[in-house]
Design a protein around this motif. Structure first.
Motif, mmCIF file in Angstrom:
data_model
loop_
_atom_site.group_PDB
_atom_site.id
_atom_site.type_symbol
_atom_site.label_atom_id
_atom_site.label_comp_id
_atom_site.label_asym_id
_atom_site.label_seq_id
_atom_site.Cartn_x
_atom_site.Cartn_y
_atom_site.Cartn_z
ATOM 1 N N ASP A 125 0.815 -1.215 0.000
ATOM 2 C CA ASP A 125 0.000 0.000 0.000
ATOM 3 C C ASP A 125 0.849 1.266 0.000
ATOM 4 O O ASP A 125 0.443 2.293 -0.556
ATOM 5 C CB ASP A 125 -0.934 0.014 1.213
ATOM 6 N N VAL A 126 2.010 1.206 0.629
ATOM 7 C CA VAL A 126 2.886 2.378 0.643
ATOM 8 C C VAL A 126 3.342 2.703 -0.771
ATOM 9 O O VAL A 126 3.289 3.854 -1.214
ATOM 10 C CB VAL A 126 4.105 2.141 1.564
ATOM 11 N N SER A 129 0.596 4.170 -2.895
ATOM 12 C CA SER A 129 0.207 5.547 -2.578
ATOM 13 C C SER A 129 0.971 6.575 -3.394
ATOM 14 O O SER A 129 0.607 7.751 -3.411
ATOM 15 C CB SER A 129 0.427 5.827 -1.087
ATOM 16 N N THR A 131 1.175 6.808 -6.586
ATOM 17 C CA THR A 131 0.558 7.142 -7.867
ATOM 18 C C THR A 131 -0.889 6.698 -7.867
ATOM 19 O O THR A 131 -1.305 5.869 -7.077
ATOM 20 C CB THR A 131 1.307 6.486 -9.042
ATOM 21 N N SER A 132 -1.662 7.276 -8.750
ATOM 22 C CA SER A 132 -3.035 6.843 -8.977
ATOM 23 C C SER A 132 -3.331 7.029 -10.453
ATOM 24 O O SER A 132 -2.676 7.826 -11.124
ATOM 25 C CB SER A 132 -4.014 7.657 -8.122
ATOM 26 N N GLY A 172 2.945 10.368 -10.081
ATOM 27 C CA GLY A 172 3.461 9.594 -8.958
ATOM 28 C C GLY A 172 4.973 9.620 -8.888
ATOM 29 O O GLY A 172 5.592 10.668 -8.731
ATOM 30 N N THR A 203 8.907 10.796 2.367
ATOM 31 C CA THR A 203 7.494 10.426 2.506
ATOM 32 C C THR A 203 7.341 8.918 2.633
ATOM 33 O O THR A 203 6.567 8.423 3.466
ATOM 34 C CB THR A 203 6.687 10.928 1.293
ATOM 35 N N LYS A 204 8.086 8.179 1.824
ATOM 36 C CA LYS A 204 8.023 6.714 1.871
ATOM 37 C C LYS A 204 8.459 6.196 3.242
ATOM 38 O O LYS A 204 7.817 5.309 3.824
ATOM 39 C CB LYS A 204 8.901 6.117 0.776
ATOM 40 N N LEU A 207 5.674 6.901 5.787
ATOM 41 C CA LEU A 207 4.525 6.011 5.626
ATOM 42 C C LEU A 207 4.841 4.593 6.097
ATOM 43 O O LEU A 207 4.001 3.924 6.697
ATOM 44 C CB LEU A 207 4.083 5.993 4.161
ATOM 45 N N SER A 211 2.972 2.489 9.119
ATOM 46 C CA SER A 211 2.168 1.310 8.760
ATOM 47 C C SER A 211 2.460 0.113 9.665
ATOM 48 O O SER A 211 3.425 0.089 10.401
ATOM 49 C CB SER A 211 2.442 0.928 7.309
#
Length: 211
Positions: A125-126, A129, A131-132, A172, A203-204, A207, A211
């Motif tokens: 999930d990390v 996150s 990109t979308s 992303g 950021t990674k 996160l 988690s």
């Protein structure tokens, strides 16, 4: 590039680096072609793609090596109004931003020489996150001019900067430019990208810790 990557056994590791682990990556010119999910005007026998950017690119949009050129570009994302000189050498352009829910075969301009990158899911999930499907950002367009406008562009009526061909995109973890920034002395794009990489890494880590 794709042929060398394939023959040297790097193609799948690169796909995992970009699409599974979602590491920051920047592709210039042929590198942007590799990062595209689709490519037109591919060489005989097709071309392998890595993917990562939901775009369709057109190879050699401006023609052969003799049609190479440099031109000033307006790149607002740099936060500086000073034009940035881009060097276009057998350069591609972004032909389409691909809608995430539209099958590639239903899009206009889909041709027999269109190739598509294989899909791969992010490792967790990390990574997901980063990109979308709907967040391709257009960062730069080529201002139409006598130098940069092809016959095809003229037929399509591309005459204003807002209609200019797309030459820089971000989605992303991926960044792509049609031109070669490294051939000039202006380091603003490299500085911007390094700052983005640091931001993404931090950021990674945050996160993952949460988690």
């Amino acid at each position: 590039m794709s042929l060398v990557a394939e023959r040297s056994g790097l193609l799948e590791p690169l796909r995992e680096f970009v699409k599974v682990y979602r590491k920051p990556v920047w592709g210039t010119c042929a590198g942007m072609i590799l990062l595209a999910e689709e490519a037109n005007r591919t060489k005989k026998g097709g071309q392998e793609l890595i993917g990562g950017l939901d775009v369709r690119v057109k190879r050699n949009h401006f023609g052969s090596q003799t049609e190479s050129f440099s031109t000033p570009l307006s790149l607002p994302f740099l936060g500086d109004p000073t034009p940035f000189y881009g060097y276009f050498i057998r350069a591609p352009i972004v032909e389409h931003i691909l809608p995430p829910t539209t099958p590639a075969s239903s899009l206009e301009n889909n041709t027999a020489d269109t190739v598509t990158a294989p899909s791969k899911k992010p490792i967790n999930d990390v990574a997901a996150s980063f990109t979308s499907p709907d967040e391709v950002r257009i960062l730069g367009r080529l201002t139409p001019s006598k130098l940069t406008t092809t016959e095809e562009d003229a037929k399509l009526g591309i005459t204003s900067p807002s209609e200019g061909r797309i030459v820089a995109v971000e989605q992303g973890n991926c960044f792509g430019t049609s031109f070669h920034p490294e051939l000039g002395s202006d380091i603003r794009i490299h500085k911007w990208w390094l700052e983005k990489v640091v931001e993404k890494v931090e950021t990674k880590r945050r996160l993952e810790a949460e988690s």
